[in-house]
Enzyme design. Structure first.
Site, PDB file in Angstrom:
ATOM      1  N   GLU A 209     -53.779  84.186 -54.376  1.00 41.65           N
ATOM      2  CA  GLU A 209     -55.041  84.461 -53.665  1.00 41.65           C
ATOM      3  C   GLU A 209     -54.887  85.673 -52.746  1.00 41.65           C
ATOM      4  O   GLU A 209     -55.779  86.506 -52.641  1.00 41.65           O
ATOM      5  CB  GLU A 209     -55.461  83.243 -52.819  1.00 41.65           C
TER       6      GLU A 209
ATOM      7  N   LYS B  98     -54.638  79.822 -43.447  1.00 41.06           N
ATOM      8  CA  LYS B  98     -55.366  78.890 -42.597  1.00 41.06           C
ATOM      9  C   LYS B  98     -55.342  77.502 -43.202  1.00 41.06           C
ATOM     10  O   LYS B  98     -55.603  77.404 -44.392  1.00 41.06           O
ATOM     11  CB  LYS B  98     -56.809  79.392 -42.480  1.00 41.06           C
TER      12      LYS B  98
ATOM     13  N   CYS C 127     -71.852  78.383 -44.361  1.00 42.86           N
ATOM     14  CA  CYS C 127     -71.881  76.939 -44.101  1.00 42.86           C
ATOM     15  C   CYS C 127     -72.577  76.549 -42.799  1.00 42.86           C
ATOM     16  O   CYS C 127     -73.157  75.478 -42.703  1.00 42.86           O
ATOM     17  CB  CYS C 127     -70.485  76.339 -44.173  1.00 42.86           C
TER      18      CYS C 127
ATOM     19  N   TYR D 167     -57.845  78.888 -30.344  1.00 40.97           N
ATOM     20  CA  TYR D 167     -58.689  78.468 -29.213  1.00 40.97           C
ATOM     21  C   TYR D 167     -57.888  78.425 -27.919  1.00 40.97           C
ATOM     22  O   TYR D 167     -58.451  78.261 -26.846  1.00 40.97           O
ATOM     23  CB  TYR D 167     -59.318  77.093 -29.511  1.00 40.97           C
TER      24      TYR D 167
ATOM     25  N   SER E 232     -59.017  74.282 -35.353  1.00 45.62           N
ATOM     26  CA  SER E 232     -59.559  73.356 -34.364  1.00 45.62           C
ATOM     27  C   SER E 232     -58.753  72.055 -34.242  1.00 45.62           C
ATOM     28  O   SER E 232     -58.493  71.583 -33.139  1.00 45.62           O
ATOM     29  CB  SER E 232     -61.014  73.047 -34.698  1.00 45.62           C
TER      30      SER E 232
ATOM     31  N   CYS F 290     -70.535  76.391 -48.177  1.00 50.25           N
ATOM     32  CA  CYS F 290     -70.251  77.799 -47.865  1.00 50.25           C
ATOM     33  C   CYS F 290     -70.946  78.775 -48.798  1.00 50.25           C
ATOM     34  O   CYS F 290     -70.726  79.982 -48.733  1.00 50.25           O
ATOM     35  CB  CYS F 290     -68.742  78.049 -47.897  1.00 50.25           C
TER      36      CYS F 290
ATOM     37  N   ARG G 214     -65.297  70.395 -49.802  1.00 47.97           N
ATOM     38  CA  ARG G 214     -65.071  71.802 -50.133  1.00 47.97           C
ATOM     39  C   ARG G 214     -63.911  72.013 -51.103  1.00 47.97           C
ATOM     40  O   ARG G 214     -63.399  73.096 -51.241  1.00 47.97           O
ATOM     41  CB  ARG G 214     -64.783  72.585 -48.850  1.00 47.97           C
TER      42      ARG G 214
ATOM     43  N   LYS H 139     -57.034  79.726 -47.729  1.00 46.39           N
ATOM     44  CA  LYS H 139     -57.699  78.752 -46.868  1.00 46.39           C
ATOM     45  C   LYS H 139     -57.673  77.404 -47.573  1.00 46.39           C
ATOM     46  O   LYS H 139     -58.254  77.240 -48.644  1.00 46.39           O
ATOM     47  CB  LYS H 139     -59.143  79.196 -46.608  1.00 46.39           C
TER      48      LYS H 139
ATOM     49  N   ARG I 193     -66.094  71.506 -37.437  1.00 48.36           N
ATOM     50  CA  ARG I 193     -67.346  71.162 -38.105  1.00 48.36           C
ATOM     51  C   ARG I 193     -68.286  70.451 -37.140  1.00 48.36           C
ATOM     52  O   ARG I 193     -69.495  70.591 -37.227  1.00 48.36           O
ATOM     53  CB  ARG I 193     -67.066  70.336 -39.352  1.00 48.36           C
TER      54      ARG I 193
HETATM   55  C1  PBG Z   1     -66.084  78.239 -42.536  1.00 47.01           C
HETATM   56  C2  PBG Z   1     -65.050  78.144 -41.488  1.00 47.01           C
HETATM   57  C3  PBG Z   1     -64.417  76.971 -41.100  1.00 47.01           C
HETATM   58  C4  PBG Z   1     -63.496  77.315 -40.107  1.00 47.01           C
HETATM   59  C5  PBG Z   1     -63.590  78.683 -39.917  1.00 47.01           C
HETATM   60  N1  PBG Z   1     -64.553  79.184 -40.802  1.00 47.01           N
HETATM   61  C6  PBG Z   1     -64.662  75.564 -41.446  1.00 47.01           C
HETATM   62  C7  PBG Z   1     -64.612  75.002 -42.785  1.00 47.01           C
HETATM   63  O1  PBG Z   1     -64.172  75.572 -43.771  1.00 47.01           O
HETATM   64  O2  PBG Z   1     -65.082  73.867 -42.818  1.00 47.01           O
HETATM   65  C8  PBG Z   1     -62.586  76.338 -39.439  1.00 47.01           C
HETATM   66  C9  PBG Z   1     -61.991  76.759 -38.187  1.00 47.01           C
HETATM   67  C10 PBG Z   1     -61.357  75.687 -37.403  1.00 47.01           C
HETATM   68  O3  PBG Z   1     -61.200  74.521 -37.835  1.00 47.01           O
HETATM   69  O4  PBG Z   1     -61.000  75.991 -36.272  1.00 47.01           O
HETATM   70  N2  PBG Z   1     -66.993  79.210 -42.354  1.00 47.01           N
END
Ligand code: PBG
Length: 328
Positions: free
Chosen positions: A237, A252, A122, A317, A278, A130, A221, A199, A209
């Site tokens: 999963e 996640k 992505c 983070y 994040s 992705c 997504r 996820k 993002r």
């Molecule tokens: C996709 C990916 C994402 C995150 C980690 N790997 C973003 C998404 O699926 O849009 C998100 C991590 C975060 O929000 O800290 N490669």
């Protein structure tokens, strides 16, 4: 008069007693710090939505990874931000791609820290999805099989550049099996896979993002990430990824999914990671900036909660600042 044998309130007032009966110990050993790496020299662009985090060029990344190692953090997770993107995300598997360059440099300059790479398209595709997009629509759909081949190429290119572990995050069916086969065929049998197994299609990825410039240009997504209300599906999963050869599975985001972490912990006995994403980080930063929360206590409470739920690896983070707090 009969006294109850257990008098929790009186005992809890004693700090040493609390230490003695503590059930969950958060440790620096549990933490993984994510970094964003981009082309250039001396680049350190602040990420507005993730205060204290930066888009770093490799030279500055090395400094941060050294700081992480010095704090005793066992591992870092790398995300690449390429200068140019295309339909097939070719920067993701280029030999001199940004993540590959970063891995080689860390290998040389910072031995003794585990380098994990995010394996996804992505950040590298012009459309921001992705995988290879089959057709546009309200929920863009991904060409599963064409994407699998590319994900395997990405993983192998990371391992060739010196990554210690790869972390596929695309939520494409069969990605763990395909990547395992690709790594094995190229002589990387010892490179473990940390699978983003459960996820969710979450609003909490918003700040990421922005940080990675990976918001989809159209659609969302939902066709490949999990539907928020589902818990049993997450266990399916996870089981699937274990059967395909995952060494570590991940849930996640973390905070709205502590029940999933707890259930996954009970159902499987391989290491379990949780991604404190994040948006979860940004909320704490924003509220503490407003003076509405005690930041340190909040961070420790959140990370301890994720650990208590059953995660033994926490990607966050907050890792550097939490490590500093834990060192005191
Ligand atoms: C996709 C990916 C994402 C995150 C980690 N790997 C973003 C998404 O699926 O849009 C998100 C991590 C975060 O929000 O800290 N490669």
């Amino acid at each position: 008069m009969r006294y109850p044998a257990y008098r929790p309130k009186r005992l809890r007032a004693n700090e040493n007693y609390r230490r003695l009966i503590r059930e969950t110990g958060l440790s620096i050993d549990d933490l993984v710090m994510p970094f964003f790496v981009r082309e250039g020299r001396s680049v350190k662009y602040p990420i507005a939505s993730l205060p204290g985090n930066f888009q770093l060029s490799v030279d500055n990344l090395i400094k941060e990874v050294k700081a992480a190692r010095k704090l005793g953090i066992p591992a870092v997770l790398l995300f690449g931000i390429p200068d140019s993107k295309d339909e097939l995300g070719s920067g993701a598997y280029a030999r001199d791609g940004i993540v590959q360059k970063a891995c080689r440099r860390i290998r040389d300059a910072v031995p003794g820290i585990l380098v994990i790479t995010d394996v996804c398209l992505c950040e590298f595709t012009s459309h921001g999805h992705c995988g290879i997009v089959r057709r546009a629509g309200s929920a863009a759909s991904i060409d599963n099989d064409a994407t699998l081949e590319l994900l395997s190429r990405i993983a192998v290119s990371h391992a060739e550049a010196g990554a210690d572990m790869v972390a596929p995050s695309a939520m494409v069916d069969g990605q763990v099996r395909e990547i395992r086969a690709g790594l094995d065929a190229r002589g990387f049998r010892d490179c473990p896979i940390m699978a983003y197994s459960a996820k969710y299609a979450s609003a909490f990825y918003g700040p990421f993002r922005q940080a990675a410039g990976s918001a989809p240009r159209f659609g969302d997504r939902r066709s490949y990430q999990m539907d928020v209300p589902n818990a049993r599906e997450a266990l399916r999963e996870i089981r699937l990824d274990i059967s395909e050869g995952a060494d570590i599975v991940m849930v996640k985001p973390a905070l709205a999914y502590l029940d999933i972490i707890a259930r996954a912990r009970r159902k499987c006995n391989i290491p379990l990671a949780a991604y404190n994403v994040s948006g979860e980080f940004a909320m704490v930063k924003a509220a503490s900036k407003m003076g509405w929360l005690d930041e340190e206590r909040t961070v420790m409470e959140i990370l301890t909660g994720i650990k208590r739920a059953g995660a033994n690896i926490i990607i966050t983070y907050h890792a550097l600042e939490a490590a500093r707090m834990l060192q005191r």
